[in-house]
Design an enzyme around this catalytic site. Structure first.
Site, short mmCIF file in Angstrom:
data_model
loop_
_atom_site.label_atom_id
_atom_site.label_comp_id
_atom_site.label_asym_id
_atom_site.label_seq_id
_atom_site.Cartn_x
_atom_site.Cartn_y
_atom_site.Cartn_z
N SER A 139 -17.74 17.98 6.84
CA SER A 139 -16.58 18.32 7.66
C SER A 139 -15.49 17.28 7.44
O SER A 139 -15.72 16.22 6.86
CB SER A 139 -16.99 18.38 9.14
OG SER A 139 -15.92 18.77 9.97
N CYS A 140 -14.27 17.59 7.92
CA CYS A 140 -13.15 16.64 7.82
C CYS A 140 -12.09 17.09 8.82
O CYS A 140 -12.42 17.55 9.92
CB CYS A 140 -12.61 16.60 6.40
SG CYS A 140 -12.03 18.19 5.78
N GLY A 141 -10.82 17.01 8.46
CA GLY A 141 -9.77 17.46 9.35
C GLY A 141 -9.55 18.96 9.31
O GLY A 141 -9.52 19.62 10.35
#
Length: 340
Positions: A291-293
């Site tokens: 995951s990330c932004g």
């Protein structure tokens, strides 16, 4: 439902997109690129382009460079991917716009496009199903958004996809670049693909994993977060105004710079990547959700995992990532963790 089964559950909001992918037979041709890895060097790309360069006079499969440059909305220099492409790109390169080849009806940025939108983009860019695609980033960032574009090609089952490691080195080592607008390419008849849902996690999948954190017997799925440490801890703001920072319960922080060489901005070696994951306590035999932004740099982790031999066959990317998560979870659920 066990978490290992949960990881492969289909997204009920878009069932047609998560059908079993169709198998296509690619036309065989002589390629100089390796068959056992995704990352290639500038020298390998240069040789491949000389061997199988795009040509108006030939319909044979070709090696196609694809620029996947993209910048964060709060980029201090206000840079734009296509404007950077126009300044310097590889000859005959196509520009893949992450904001346009996307599900533009979604409230979240650059979510995966429908198969039809992806197909139309391939036709417009003059890419055939049996072409070899090599995706690259900007010289400014080295490795950043190109892994997302390469991952998108793979999600839609394109047979031959590589990632240049990297365009910064391509420029510094003196390989040819040119400026100007993207060229006009003859439309192709790219077949309608099907999305491989085994590579993608949706909101409900990740939510159930987060709920199961610390429950006995429910510790199989690992969530890795590519955002900077301050945003992960909740001490720094998100680039999108009004969005809470923090992280999902049980998530592990692996900021993108930790996976790249500080000078070249290229990926670390497989041995060095394995060491990073070992130090973070990542189990190579358990499923991973990256995951990330907004689902872009999560694929930097996903690619690094593949290079290090981690989570083979059980790696997924959370498409909506933190932007969707922070907007959809309820305060009463305590699914946003902040830590010093």
């Amino acid at each position: 439902m066990a978490t290992t089964t949960l990881l492969f559950r289909r997204n009920l909001l878009r069932p047609s997109a998560f059908a079993k992918p169709t198998t296509y037979r690619a036309t065989r041709f002589q390629s100089t690129l390796p068959h056992d890895r995704t990352l290639i060097t500038p020298a390998e790309l240069d040789a491949a382009l000389k061997s199988n360069a795009p040509s108006k006079l030939s319909t044979a499969p070709k090696t196609v460079p694809v620029c996947g440059t993209w910048f964060l909305p709060n980029d201090p220099q206000k840079r734009n991917g296509y404007e950077v492409f126009k300044k310097a790109h590889i000859h005959n390169a196509r520009f893949f716009d992450l904001d346009k080849v996307a599900d533009t009806s979604s409230p979240y940025p650059h979510m995966l496009p429908s198969p039809e939108v992806f197909q139309e983009a391939m036709c417009d860019l003059g890419i055939n199903r049996d072409d070899t695609v090599v995706v690259y980033d900007s010289a400014e960032l080295g490795i950043f958004s190109a892994p997302r574009v390469a991952w998108t090609f793979k999600v839609f089952g394109h047979p031959a996809v590589y990632l240049l490691n990297n365009f910064k080195l391509w420029v510094e080592q003196g390989y040819a670049v040119e400026g100007g607008e993207q060229g006009k390419f003859e439309r192709t008849q790219y077949p309608t693909p099907q999305l491989d849902g085994s590579r993608v996690s949706g909101f409900e999948d990740v939510r159930n994993v987060a709920f199961d954190h610390n429950k006995e017997g429910r510790e199989d799925v690992q969530i890795l977060d590519a955002r900077p440490g301050g945003r992960f801890k909740g001490t720094d703001p998100e680039p999108r105004p009004g969005l809470s920072s923090g992280h999902m319960p049980g998530a592990v922080s692996i900021p993108v710079p930790e996976l790249l060489d500080p000078e070249t901005k290229a990926y670390l070696s497989p041995e060095q990547l394995r060491k990073v994951f070992e130090q973070k306590g990542v189990d190579p035999n358990k499923p991973v959700i990256s995951s990330c932004g907004t689902g872009v740099t999560a694929t930097v982790i996903d690619t690094a995992l593949a290079e290090a031999g981690y989570g083979d066959g059980v790696r997924q990317v959370y498409d909506g990532s933190w932007t969707e998560w922070a907007q959809r979870v309820q305060a009463s659920e305590n699914l946003i963790v902040k830590s010093e």
